[in-house]
Design a protein around this motif. Structure first.
Motif, PDB file in Angstrom:
ATOM      1  N   ILE A 141       0.830  -1.205   0.000  1.00 46.35           N
ATOM      2  CA  ILE A 141       0.000   0.000   0.000  1.00 46.35           C
ATOM      3  C   ILE A 141       0.866   1.257   0.000  1.00 46.35           C
ATOM      4  O   ILE A 141       0.594   2.221  -0.722  1.00 46.35           O
ATOM      5  N   CYS A 142       1.939   1.246   0.788  1.00 46.54           N
ATOM      6  CA  CYS A 142       2.784   2.429   0.955  1.00 46.54           C
ATOM      7  C   CYS A 142       3.837   2.576  -0.138  1.00 46.54           C
ATOM      8  O   CYS A 142       4.216   3.681  -0.502  1.00 46.54           O
ATOM      9  N   GLY A 143       4.324   1.447  -0.659  1.00 50.47           N
ATOM     10  CA  GLY A 143       5.377   1.495  -1.667  1.00 50.47           C
ATOM     11  C   GLY A 143       6.759   1.693  -1.081  1.00 50.47           C
ATOM     12  O   GLY A 143       7.696   2.029  -1.803  1.00 50.47           O
ATOM     13  N   LYS A 144       6.908   1.521   0.242  1.00 49.10           N
ATOM     14  CA  LYS A 144       8.213   1.668   0.908  1.00 49.10           C
ATOM     15  C   LYS A 144       8.466   0.479   1.824  1.00 49.10           C
ATOM     16  O   LYS A 144       7.532  -0.111   2.359  1.00 49.10           O
ATOM     17  N   CYS A 171       4.695   1.517  12.817  1.00 51.91           N
ATOM     18  CA  CYS A 171       4.445   2.641  13.722  1.00 51.91           C
ATOM     19  C   CYS A 171       3.784   3.788  12.972  1.00 51.91           C
ATOM     20  O   CYS A 171       2.832   4.403  13.451  1.00 51.91           O
ATOM     21  N   TYR A 172       4.305   4.073  11.777  1.00 56.38           N
ATOM     22  CA  TYR A 172       3.751   5.166  10.977  1.00 56.38           C
ATOM     23  C   TYR A 172       2.316   4.858  10.562  1.00 56.38           C
ATOM     24  O   TYR A 172       1.436   5.721  10.626  1.00 56.38           O
ATOM     25  N   ALA A 173       2.065   3.610  10.151  1.00 54.57           N
ATOM     26  CA  ALA A 173       0.712   3.211   9.745  1.00 54.57           C
ATOM     27  C   ALA A 173      -0.266   3.365  10.910  1.00 54.57           C
ATOM     28  O   ALA A 173      -1.394   3.833  10.737  1.00 54.57           O
ATOM     29  N   TRP A 174       0.180   2.948  12.111  1.00 51.21           N
ATOM     30  CA  TRP A 174      -0.679   3.081  13.294  1.00 51.21           C
ATOM     31  C   TRP A 174      -0.954   4.558  13.602  1.00 51.21           C
ATOM     32  O   TRP A 174      -2.067   4.932  13.952  1.00 51.21           O
ATOM     33  N   ARG A 175       0.057   5.394  13.440  1.00 53.81           N
ATOM     34  CA  ARG A 175      -0.106   6.812  13.747  1.00 53.81           C
ATOM     35  C   ARG A 175      -1.140   7.458  12.820  1.00 53.81           C
ATOM     36  O   ARG A 175      -2.059   8.132  13.301  1.00 53.81           O
ATOM     37  N   VAL A 176      -1.001   7.263  11.490  1.00 55.87           N
ATOM     38  CA  VAL A 176      -1.944   7.910  10.574  1.00 55.87           C
ATOM     39  C   VAL A 176      -3.335   7.302  10.689  1.00 55.87           C
ATOM     40  O   VAL A 176      -4.341   7.981  10.463  1.00 55.87           O
ATOM     41  N   TRP A 177      -3.403   6.005  11.035  1.00 62.48           N
ATOM     42  CA  TRP A 177      -4.703   5.363  11.231  1.00 62.48           C
ATOM     43  C   TRP A 177      -5.393   5.946  12.471  1.00 62.48           C
ATOM     44  O   TRP A 177      -6.587   6.271  12.436  1.00 62.48           O
ATOM     45  N   LYS A 188      -5.990   9.709   9.285  1.00 66.38           N
ATOM     46  CA  LYS A 188      -5.366  10.255   8.075  1.00 66.38           C
ATOM     47  C   LYS A 188      -4.760   9.133   7.228  1.00 66.38           C
ATOM     48  O   LYS A 188      -3.592   9.192   6.831  1.00 66.38           O
ATOM     49  N   PRO A 189      -5.519   8.069   6.955  1.00 63.73           N
ATOM     50  CA  PRO A 189      -4.934   6.917   6.244  1.00 63.73           C
ATOM     51  C   PRO A 189      -4.452   7.246   4.837  1.00 63.73           C
ATOM     52  O   PRO A 189      -3.615   6.524   4.287  1.00 63.73           O
TER      53      PRO A 189
END
Length: 812
Positions: free
Chosen positions: A696-699, A714-720, A724-725
């Motif tokens: 999904i992220c490409g990284k 961690c980043y996915a959890w933060r934006v979720w 801000k997904p």
């Protein structure tokens, strides 16, 4: 006095009768039946019931040219459901649906109109478009239904063919079964939205002919110098996630139509008043070179040559024997492998129809020089060209796979620039370069000889040492193992297939060792994994992979063709995957832009089904233990196949968890419990969750950690958590995605990477969630790599193989 009134009434009846028959509109409550027709205001088109020839046994409702004989039908409503008698009627039912009723009032055909109008009417427009609209509205945007949205075999001026880049759905021309039967035939003409959109003709799902991509004037595959004298082509227009194509007439006096014939040929006609007949302007396909990919890959077709197929400069026939017997389907391969640096160059192939653009990348703002530089810097790029040929050319079009379906054209063609190795540039090279290559080659030979002597001495020393220490698996061990039933290849056969493990055949290198592409004598392409002396894996992992995958059969698992053991050599022979591994695409800035959301979701779903098979549906219960993007291979249709079973373990039916003192895996994908020395099917679920978020992220997960001191989880959890997904989604996806589906996948990915195994779903639950058949629980805070390693008292460095307490971590 009375007689004069009668005379006046009769005169009025005679005056209005022809006008009643020449109406272009009917309202709700009115109907059209028998020989009654609608006629457009210009008198060009007529709509009503008709039959072919003198027979009334099959009736259709359609639109045709009023004053052209014989009748030329341009649209048919009930093309698959003809009426058996003349007692039929067309009417606007309930103010919303256009219907055709038979003699007993049964509905034979209806429009799919769902909106209701206050005062609806059915009107035949001057364009030949039959529409349902509000009586007092003439704006096309207010049409409730129109026949132009449901074309048959004919494309009229003002009509547009549309395709969706997201769903893949399209409005297409579909052939008649024959000239007297308008039922839907096997041929279709539509806009293919993969890569750079292009017009194609298919027979069922088989691609027969490419009209080509839009070059600013017309489709590159069917150029005609006379077209622009009569038509204003609006070309392929990109509108958000949709693509459309159509044309307008330069003069209202012109009568024209495009048609897809019952034999699969697209033709353009003009009506000639002088000859009172249709004049053919162009057609496609017209000759052998128009047959799709007739010359195979990396070849050009020219009807003026004998034979008309020829390999591009720098390429040679894949099978010389077949090529000389005029069987070109195998195509051509590179004579010299690319260096993937500034030494590579380009050779111009002039005046050709550009190759298939379904795996291409394009940018409308770049110039040709920028295009060349981008292709030169990307090792996977194979060719480039201008996107648009107007005003000397503009835009950039890149290819990243074999060049397929190219032909020489006499006019209206484009130049293609094919990447080749420096040695193929011939006189374009300079003497300094040649001298440098010669000096470098001599030095390289001396170094290779020296290295060879050292390696030979070292291997002899190791072989002598291992005789008393380690058992070496032999062909006999494999053959006598009742769980293994695969072909055993001779080493010489595989060595020959891989050009003696030439560096030019090397595809990459993993934890097991290098991987080479090869071709067996029967023409089958293979991928060969060769156990490296420096590998952390050995005979145990080799036999483990052979024993496991030999007994696994699933569309989402890579197929093991055979193995080879000779002296110290350990080889695994797999089916060759043309698109290589997922990480090779998903983490490449250019390649990832070619992977739209529909394909990414297909890959996610395929991986899930493959892991579910390992965990629950195969006769063995298997934990893979090394799921990662580089171990997901992609076939020609981008279907994912799980590979590399060297670290996999078999679980008993009642076994829930395994223990190990030797923890293996790859950083970024290893679950927390694996670090602590235990593993289970939920360990694979964790790795799957990481892969989903990476797709999904490409990284890469660990790339996030090193760049932001924050891993992807961690980043996915933060934006979720911050709702801000969208910030997680790969920018290259643009608007070509179903957001609800993407958000569902993010949600599932977070559920899979929970800290505690019991909080993660099993793979059967994951598959149900992906299909929307199961509700999604609320995820907790996932396992983060900073938590696992950041406070370690052992000063552990990510990416190393240093020891930590309790377990030894073999990370790859």
């Amino acid at each position: 006095m009375e007689s004069s009134k009668v005379l006046l009434l009769v005169s009025l009846l005679f005056y209005f009768t022809p006008r009643l028959n020449a109406l272009d509109t009917i309202s709700a409550g009115q109907s059209l039946k028998g020989s009654e027709t609608l006629i457009s205001q210009s008198g060009t088109f007529e709509a009503g019931f008709f039959s072919f020839g003198d027979s009334n046994s099959f009736l259709y409702f359609g639109v045709w040219y009023k004053n052209i004989s014989p009748r030329t039908v341009v649209w048919v409503a009930n093309r698959d459901t003809p009426l058996g008698n003349s007692s039929c009627v067309l009417q606007l039912k309930n103010g919303r649906k256009l219907v055709i009723l038979d003699s007993i009032g049964a509905t034979i055909w209806s429009s799919n109109l769902s909106a209701t109008a206050k005062k609806p009417v059915v009107q035949l427009l001057q364009s030949g478009n039959l529409v349902v609209k509000e009586a007092n509205s003439s704006a096309a945007a207010n049409f409730l239904w129109q026949s132009f949205d449901y074309p048959g075999d004919t494309l009229l001026p003002g009509m547009r063919l549309r395709s969706s880049k997201v769903s893949g759905q399209n409005t297409s021309l579909t052939s008649w079964r024959n000239t007297q039967d308008p039922a839907i035939g096997p041929y279709s003409f539509f806009i293919d939205t993969h890569g750079l959109p292009q017009a194609v003709i298919t027979y069922g799902r088989t691609l027969l002919f490419r009209a080509g991509s839009w070059n600013g004037y017309f489709f590159a595959g069917i150029p005609s110098q006379t077209l622009n004298k009569y038509f204003n082509f609006t070309g392929i227009v990109l509108t958000g996630t949709n693509v459309s194509y159509g044309y307008e007439l330069l003069s209202s006096s012109i009568i024209s139509r495009f048609i897809l014939t019952s034999t699969g040929i697209v033709q353009s006609f003009l009506w000639s008043d002088q000859t009172e007949s249709w004049q053919l302007l162009l057609a496609g396909p017209v000759d052998q070179c128009d047959n799709y990919a007739i010359c195979g890959a990396n070849a050009n077709c020219d009807v003026n040559n004998t034979p008309f197929c020829d390999c591009l400069h720098g390429f040679i026939p894949k099978s010389l024997e077949k090529w000389n017997s005029l069987n070109w389907s195998g195509g051509c391969v590179r004579r010299t492998k690319l260096e993937c640096d500034s030494r590579d160059g380009f050779l111009k192939v002039p005046s050709v129809k550009l190759p298939n653009t379904s795996h291409s990348w394009f940018n409308v703002k770049m110039n040709l020089k920028q295009c060349e530089n981008m292709c030169l810097k990307n090792c996977s790029c194979t060719a480039y060209a201008n996107l648009d040929i107007r005003d000397g050319g503009s835009g950039c079009l890149l290819w990243f796979s074999d060049i397929v379906d190219m032909r020489t054209l006499p006019y209206g063609a484009q130049d293609l620039y094919v990447k080749v190795a420096a040695s193929e540039l011939g006189h374009k090279g300079n003497k300094k370069l040649l001298a440098g290559i010669l000096a470098g080659s001599i030095s390289l030979i001396l170094v290779i000889i020296l290295i060879g002597v050292v390696i030979l001495w070292w291997r002899m020393k190791l072989k002598k040492k291992d005789k008393n220490k380690t058992k070496i698996w032999s062909h006999t061990d494999v053959r006598e193992n009742e769980d293994i039933d695969i072909p055993i290849f001779d080493f010489s056969t595989i060595a020959k297939a891989t050009n003696h493990f030439s560096i030019s055949n090397k595809l990459g290198e993993g934890g097991f060792g290098p991987v080479y592409k090869g071709t067996l004598t029967n023409g089958q392409d293979i991928a060969v994994k060769r156990l490296s002396n420096n590998s952390g894996q050995g005979s145990e992992e080799f036999l483990n992979e052979v024993a496991l995958i030999a007994n696994l059969q699933h569309r989402n698992l890579v197929k093991l063709i055979g193995c080879c053991i000779q002296d110290d050599e350990r080889l695994l022979i797999y089916e060759f995957m043309i698109n290589r591994s997922l990480d090779n695409i998903i983490f490449d800035q250019i390649k990832s832009s070619l992977l739209h959301w529909t394909q990414r979701f297909q890959i996610i779903s395929g991986i899930a089904r493959g892991v579910l098979y390992l965990h629950e549906d195969s006769r063995l219960r298997i934990v893979h233990r090394d799921l990662k993007t580089s171990n997901i291979l992609l076939d020609e249709h981008m279907n994912p196949k799980i590979s590399d079973f060297g670290l996999a373990r078999i679980f008993g039916v009642d076994e829930a968890e395994g223990k190990t003192k030797r923890v293996v895996g790859t950083f970024g994908y290893i679950s927390p419990e694996c670090i602590r020395g235990s593993f289970s099917v939920k360990s694979d679920v964790f790795s799957f969750g990481v892969i989903v978020l990476e797709i999904i992220c490409g990284k890469k997960n660990m790339e996030f950690f090193h760049n932001y001191n924050l891993d992807l989880l961690c980043y996915a959890w933060r934006v979720w958590s911050e709702e801000k997904p969208l910030e997680l989604i790969d920018e290259s996806l643009g608007d070509s995605m179903a957001l609800s589906e993407v958000f569902r996948c993010i949600h599932i990915g977070l559920l899979c990477v929970q800290e505690r195994p019991e909080d993660r779903p099993d793979m059967s639950g994951v598959v149900l969630m992906l299909n929307g058949e199961k509700s999604l629980p609320i995820p907790k805070e996932p396992a983060f790599y900073p938590q696992q390693f950041g406070s370690s008292s052992n000063n552990y460095e990510l990416g190393s193989t240093n020891e930590i307490s309790v377990t030894q971590l073999d990370a790859r």
